[in-house]
Scaffold this motif. Structure first.
Motif, short mmCIF file in Angstrom:
data_model
loop_
_atom_site.label_atom_id
_atom_site.label_comp_id
_atom_site.label_asym_id
_atom_site.label_seq_id
_atom_site.Cartn_x
_atom_site.Cartn_y
_atom_site.Cartn_z
N GLY A 173 -15.93 1.20 -2.04
CA GLY A 173 -16.68 2.45 -2.28
C GLY A 173 -16.06 3.30 -3.38
N SER A 174 -16.92 3.98 -4.12
CA SER A 174 -16.44 4.82 -5.22
C SER A 174 -15.51 5.92 -4.73
CB SER A 174 -17.61 5.48 -5.94
OG SER A 174 -18.32 4.50 -6.62
N ARG A 175 -15.75 6.37 -3.52
CA ARG A 175 -14.93 7.46 -3.01
C ARG A 175 -13.47 7.03 -2.89
NH1 ARG A 175 -16.79 9.70 2.30
NH2 ARG A 175 -14.90 10.92 1.94
N CYS A 176 -13.26 5.74 -2.80
CA CYS A 176 -11.90 5.25 -2.62
C CYS A 176 -11.27 4.83 -3.94
CB CYS A 176 -11.87 4.05 -1.68
SG CYS A 176 -12.59 4.41 -0.11
N PHE A 177 -11.92 5.18 -5.05
CA PHE A 177 -11.45 4.69 -6.35
C PHE A 177 -9.94 4.87 -6.55
CE2 PHE A 177 -10.22 5.39 -10.71
CZ PHE A 177 -10.72 4.25 -11.32
N GLY A 178 -9.47 6.07 -6.31
CA GLY A 178 -8.06 6.37 -6.55
C GLY A 178 -7.12 5.48 -5.74
N GLU A 179 -7.43 5.37 -4.46
CA GLU A 179 -6.59 4.55 -3.58
C GLU A 179 -6.66 3.08 -3.99
OE1 GLU A 179 -4.54 5.63 -1.63
OE2 GLU A 179 -5.16 7.70 -1.30
N THR A 180 -7.87 2.65 -4.34
CA THR A 180 -8.05 1.25 -4.73
C THR A 180 -7.23 0.94 -5.98
OG1 THR A 180 -10.22 1.16 -3.73
CG2 THR A 180 -9.76 -0.47 -5.43
N LEU A 181 -7.30 1.86 -6.92
CA LEU A 181 -6.53 1.67 -8.16
C LEU A 181 -5.05 1.55 -7.84
CD1 LEU A 181 -6.26 1.59 -11.26
CD2 LEU A 181 -6.12 4.06 -11.23
N ASN A 231 11.93 -19.52 5.30
CA ASN A 231 11.47 -18.26 5.88
C ASN A 231 10.17 -17.88 5.19
OD1 ASN A 231 13.87 -18.19 7.24
ND2 ASN A 231 14.89 -16.96 5.67
N GLY A 232 9.32 -17.20 5.92
CA GLY A 232 8.05 -16.80 5.32
C GLY A 232 7.66 -15.40 5.76
N THR A 233 6.97 -14.70 4.88
CA THR A 233 6.54 -13.34 5.21
C THR A 233 5.13 -13.10 4.71
OG1 THR A 233 8.80 -12.50 5.07
CG2 THR A 233 7.05 -10.88 4.90
N ILE A 234 4.33 -12.50 5.55
CA ILE A 234 2.99 -12.08 5.12
C ILE A 234 2.87 -10.58 5.33
CG2 ILE A 234 0.50 -12.36 5.47
CD1 ILE A 234 1.20 -15.12 6.76
N PHE A 235 2.60 -9.87 4.24
CA PHE A 235 2.41 -8.42 4.30
C PHE A 235 0.94 -8.09 4.22
CE2 PHE A 235 6.58 -8.35 2.13
CZ PHE A 235 7.19 -7.34 2.83
N ALA A 236 0.52 -7.08 4.96
CA ALA A 236 -0.81 -6.54 4.70
C ALA A 236 -0.62 -5.14 4.15
CB ALA A 236 -1.62 -6.49 5.97
N TYR A 237 -1.33 -4.86 3.07
CA TYR A 237 -1.15 -3.59 2.37
C TYR A 237 -2.51 -3.00 2.06
CZ TYR A 237 0.59 -0.25 -1.05
OH TYR A 237 0.89 0.90 -1.73
N GLY A 238 -2.62 -1.69 2.04
CA GLY A 238 -3.88 -1.06 1.66
C GLY A 238 -4.06 0.27 2.37
N GLN A 239 -5.05 1.05 1.94
CA GLN A 239 -5.25 2.35 2.56
C GLN A 239 -5.91 2.19 3.93
OE1 GLN A 239 -8.93 3.37 -0.24
NE2 GLN A 239 -8.66 4.95 1.31
N THR A 240 -5.80 3.21 4.73
CA THR A 240 -6.44 3.18 6.03
C THR A 240 -7.94 3.01 5.84
OG1 THR A 240 -4.74 4.66 6.81
CG2 THR A 240 -6.70 4.47 8.16
N GLY A 241 -8.51 2.09 6.60
CA GLY A 241 -9.95 1.87 6.47
C GLY A 241 -10.29 0.78 5.47
N SER A 242 -9.27 0.15 4.88
CA SER A 242 -9.59 -0.88 3.89
C SER A 242 -9.68 -2.27 4.53
CB SER A 242 -8.54 -0.89 2.78
OG SER A 242 -7.27 -1.18 3.33
N GLY A 243 -9.46 -2.33 5.82
CA GLY A 243 -9.63 -3.60 6.52
C GLY A 243 -8.34 -4.35 6.81
N LYS A 244 -7.21 -3.62 6.78
CA LYS A 244 -5.94 -4.28 7.03
C LYS A 244 -5.86 -4.88 8.42
CE LYS A 244 -3.18 -1.07 6.22
NZ LYS A 244 -2.00 -0.50 6.80
N THR A 245 -6.16 -4.04 9.40
CA THR A 245 -6.05 -4.50 10.78
C THR A 245 -7.06 -5.60 11.07
OG1 THR A 245 -5.29 -2.31 11.38
CG2 THR A 245 -5.94 -3.74 13.17
N PHE A 246 -8.23 -5.45 10.51
CA PHE A 246 -9.25 -6.50 10.69
C PHE A 246 -8.73 -7.82 10.12
CE2 PHE A 246 -12.89 -9.00 9.32
CZ PHE A 246 -13.65 -9.03 10.48
N THR A 247 -8.13 -7.75 8.94
CA THR A 247 -7.61 -8.97 8.32
C THR A 247 -6.49 -9.58 9.15
OG1 THR A 247 -8.19 -8.20 6.11
CG2 THR A 247 -6.50 -9.89 6.25
#
Lengths: 361, 594
Positions: free
Chosen positions: A326-334, A85-101
């Motif tokens: 972007g610096s504005r996303c620092f908190g979410e990125t962390l 079995n295999g699973t691929i998760f995409a995780y991240g804040q909105t606008g971080s490129g999840k859907t694009f990936t």
């Protein structure tokens, strides 16, 4: 020297998206909050000390869709053909490129788009492998692929392939594991067909719905392909079955106020104001118990229940953590990087499933 | 008055609108403008503030200060809600400064406590938990001081902008004040949890639950689940009296849930299902209670080979007579839930099962039976079809109940029968389980089955040792139990192999000990097999030696493993030394003429 089997732990892949067009960012205080140091380290410009994170793979802004697919999904799709079995998760804040990936550019329903994402490429590769197997084995081997596509929204489960359905139940079966009771299963015969089903379901998603309260107007989407193969070898039939889960998680920034959906993203100690969360506080007290026999009443979220196998079960699992530089996303990125770091600690053991049956004539 | 009559009514109206915007309207704000209503509310509050300052001339200083403080409070909360922490902090600080001299008077105390609650929340959002703690503890102290010195139902902050005829009743005032304090305690529970002061956190959770019963509306089901969860915390601390009290209260309050007719009487299937599940969850907490109580008692009573120690038993019985009653009375006061009526039902519920360590078979059996009843109750909901993992966990608990009960049973034959019951419940489940999805559980079952057969074999050997000589029936029994134990240990070891059926060079940490124990037990089991055929005996010894050798070699290669299997390793080394000599002797007997 430690001997470890390929695919034991959850693989974590971090992808940094480029800033949106027209914005020029410079390194340092005002623009970027991170730098990619190598193909597996990333530096976050935190104060007072910068933080270095290490992952299985770090993709910088120039990374192509093709290369993401090759490093993340290719191996998982191959394993799927071999009965894992295999699973691929995409995780991240909105606008971080999840859907694009995962999907590719939002404006294209075009399956052949050069920027198509991990999911369409996984389809192509899976069916390519199936065709190849068939050619090799002649009439001795047959395949059956089915897919389902569900959405978890507000702790309820909806079937994206049947927009008329109301909340469905998750159940477990002693032979088949976890399944969504009553979810439509569509038989697939080609990658193009799979993509068609996916885009149709995607349009049914309740993303940004206004009908319910704002906090939960994000959903997790889980696209599952079941691959069954049957091989006849002089009177012995080998049946293999495996699952490939492709999961698009809700934007991580929505998880500030709620008990994180499943993956227990408990960031520093913010006080919860709502007395109805008293249960979570108590559960945390029980959690730090000393391995004694105890029962915790609050069942995992629907997502963790559904993906029980993928998180510490018998599966090859990969998490793609998407971050915005972007610096504005620092908190979410962390918090995304912290989450990804923790995910690496989850161990997976993959086991091949082979039901060997005698003559079934 | 600060503002002239008609003007004052308009001011109050603005204030009320602001509060409604903030509390009610804001929930409907669109995704794209999440704070729309909060901003409108803020604008209104600022307006009211302006009106007040304009009218300050000639107003009564204290009254003005208190009204100003209310506005500062509302503005403070508004700013923190919209993620503007430093502005929020300023407003809240101004509020407390204005109130400082009057904080113990009935028209200010509630507002002051709520301002401190919000400062606590604000500092927690800045990850300064220690600072949050000081604000909340000071709120707690203020409440206690006020209740001691005054105790009359104080004004609610919103009343400062109400017409005389709208003022709240004492009952309503009291309710709101107590609720604010309940929140103080609940926030403190979280602060203590973050500071890893776990015991204190639990105590504050307990008090929060208690106050929910006393003062404010609670949802029976939710309350019951929280109490049941808290019982599990007490279990991990081995506080059985508190644990039982929480569970009894959970069961009593839960039973209220079924009686309350819901808004629309045709509850959906989903709700019914939920209710049944919750009931089963509480039953599962009870199972753990019985199991832990029995297991803890076993730990107290067992000697160094895991058998019941009769001297220890007598000693504990004498001790229990002396102290239990005394100790319990003092602690009991601190934890009791509910008002008299609820209290009586809870006490009646508690009487159904003991909370002191069982010291003999009779006492243990009573607890076992209660646990077993809850096993049936939990299984009614968690059926194997649909709830595989949960169902199996319950069966495993059931098996564990039998296992611990067997410890108290002195008759070996009957003890053996108890273990047989475990086999009968575990084997069919194991046979059906697909390890592709349930690898971990499958391993647990393999291991438990192996261990149970192993234990039964030991019992049969002990029974056989009391006989004049072993009859063929007993020999057959011993051998077949040993073979079955070997079978399941081997299945477990096979589950560790990779897809190419190769056993791992180095074992993962989480399976290291079980794998080593499995190897060690298999080695012992081959040593126990009884055969009159010397060649067969030699073969068994050879196999036994191979397994012992595996352990010794592995620990030599990976010294880190030694700690996990110290006793087993010591015995294995001994056997690796002894066995070849024994085998030599046996060979010599076989071919005396070499």
């Amino acid at each position: 020297y430690s001997f470890s089997v390929e695919g034991d732990a959850i693989k974590v892949y971090v992808r940094v998206r480029p800033p949106s067009e027209g914005t020029v960012l410079t390194d340092g205080d005002q623009g970027l909050c991170l730098s990619v140091l190598s193909s597996n380290t990333i530096r976050l410009h935190s104060k007072p000390e910068p933080k270095i994170f290490t992952f299985d793979y770090v993709a910088n802004m120039e990374t192509t869709q093709e290369s993401v697919f090759s490093s993340v999904a290719k191996n998982i799709v191959e394993s799927c053909m071999n009965g894992y079995n295999g699973t691929i998760f995409a995780y991240g804040q909105t606008g971080s490129g999840k859907t694009f990936t995962m999907m590719g550019p939002s404006d294209s329903d075009n399956f052949t788009h050069s920027l198509r994402g991990v999911i369409p490429r996984s389809f192509e590769y899976l069916f390519f492998l199936i065709e190849r197997e068939k050619e090799k084995a002649g009439s001795g081997k047959s395949f059956l692929c089915k897919c389902s596509f569900i959405e978890i929204y507000n702790e309820q489960i909806f079937d994206l392939l049947d927009s008329a359905s109301a909340g469905l139940f998750l159940r477990e079966h002693i032979k088949k594991g976890v399944f969504v009771d009553g979810a439509v299963e569509q038989v697939l015969s080609s990658a193009a067909e799979a993509y068609q089903v996916l885009t149709m379901g995607w349009r049914n998603r309740r993303v940004a719905s206004t009908s319910m309260n704002r906090e939960s107007s994000r959903s997790h989407a889980v696209f599952t392909i079941t691959v069954e193969s049957m091989e006849k070898n002089n009177e012995i039939v080998n049946i293999r079955s495996s699952l490939l889960n492709l999961v698009d998680l809700a934007g991580s920034e929505r998880q500030k106020d709620t008990h994180t959906e499943g993956l227990r993203l408990k960031e520093a100690g913010n006080i919860n104001r709502s007395l109805s969360c008293l249960g979570q506080v108590i559960t945390a007290l029980v959690d730090v118990g000393n391995g004694k026999q105890r029962h915790i009443c609050y069942r995992d979220s629907k997502l963790t229940f559904l993906l029980r196998d993928s998180l510490g079960g018998n599966a090859k699992t990969c998490i793609i953590a998407n971050v915005h530089p972007g610096s504005r996303c620092f908190g979410e990125t962390l918090s995304t990087l912290n989450f990804a770091q923790r995910a690496k600690l989850i161990k997976n053991k993959a086991v091949v499933n082979e039901d060997t049956q005698g003559d079934v004539s | 008055a600060v503002v002239a009559g008609g003007g004052w009514a308009a001011v109050c109206e603005k204030f009320r609108t602001a509060r409604t915007l903030s509390a009610v309207e804001s929930r409907k704000d669109p995704e794209t403008e999440p704070y729309r209503s909060k901003y409108s509310a803020r604008a209104l509050l600022q307006e009211v503030k302006q009106l007040l300052s304009a009218a300050e001339e000639g107003g009564e200083a204290r009254l003005v200060a208190v009204r100003r403080a209310v506005l500062e409070y509302e503005l403070g909360v508004n700013h923190t809600d919209t993620e503007e922490l430093s502005a929020g902090e300023e407003h809240l600080q101004r509020c407390t400064q204005l109130l400082e001299p009057h904080r113990l008077s009935p028209d200010c105390v509630s507002l002051y406590i709520q301002a401190q609650n919000n400062l606590g929340i604000l500092w927690s959002e800045r990850d300064e938990i220690k600072t949050a703690q000081t604000y909340l503890e000071s709120a707690e102290a203020l409440y206690n001081q006020y209740m001691k010195e005054d105790g009359n139902p104080p004004l609610d902050p919103s009343e400062h902008f109400m017409a005389e005829e709208e003022k709240l009743t004492d009952q309503e005032r009291s309710k709101r004040f107590e609720k604010a304090y309940t929140h103080t305690l609940y926030y403190l529970a979280q602060v203590y949890q973050h500071l890893e002061m776990i015991e204190k956190a639990a105590q504050y959770c307990h008090t929060t639950l208690k106050r929910q019963l006393e003062y404010c509306g609670y949802y029976p089901v939710e309350w019951a689940l929280n109490a049941a969860t808290l019982s599990q915390y007490y279990l991990s601390k081995q506080c059985f009296m508190e644990s039982r009290h929480c569970l009894a209260a959970a069961s009593v309050i839960f039973s209220q849930a079924g009686q309350v007719p819901s808004a629309e009487d045709n509850e959906s299937e989903q709700d019914q299902q939920d209710l049944r599940q919750r009931k089963a969850e509480i039953a599962r907490c009870w199972i753990k209670y019985c199991l832990n109580l029995l297991q803890s008692a076993r730990k107290l009573l067992e000697d160094n080979i895991g058998e019941l120690d009769p001297d220890r038993q007598l000693e504990l019985k004498a001790q229990r007579k002396k102290e239990e009653d005394e100790k319990e009375k003092g602690r009991k006061k601190a934890v009791l839930f509910g008002t008299s009526e609820i209290c009586d039902s809870v006490l009646a519920m508690e009487e159904k099962v003991s909370s002191v360590y069982p010291l003999d078979f009779q006492e243990a059996r009573e607890i076992f039976l209660v646990g077993q009843n809850y096993v049936q109750e939990a299984k009614e909901f968690f059926q194997v079809d649909g709830y595989v993992t949960d169902h199996i966990e319950i069966v495993q608990d059931h098996s564990a109940l039998f296992k611990v009960l067997a410890f108290f049973e002195e008759d070996y034959e009957r003890r053996c029968k108890m273990h047989k019951r475990r086999i009968d419940m575990l084997e069919p489940i194991y046979a059906d389980l697909n390890p592709q999805y349930y690898l971990l559980i499958s391993r647990q079952l393999q291991f438990e089955l192996a261990d149970t057969f192993y234990e039964m074999m030991d019992l049969k050997v002990a029974i056989g040792n009391r006989l004049e000589e072993l009859d063929s029936h007993t020999i057959k029994k011993i051998n077949s139990l040993a073979q079955l134990a070997i079978k399941y240990y081997e299945l477990f070891l096979d589950s560790l192999r990779n897809p190419d059926k190769v056993f791992p060079e180095e074992l993962e940490e989480d399976v290291l000990r079980p794998a080593m124990v499995a190897k060690f037990h298999i080695a012992r089991l081959y040593g126990k097999l009884i055969t009159s055929d010397s060649k067969k005996q030699l073969e068994n010894m050879q196999t036994s030696l191979e397994y012992y050798t595996f352990l010794v070699d592995y620990c030599e290669k990976y010294p880190a493993a030694v700690r996990a299997v110290e006793t087993e390793l010591e015995l294995s080394k001994e056997m690796v030394g002894l066995l070849p000599t024994r085998m030599e002797r046996l060979r010599a007997k076989l071919c005396p003429f070499i």
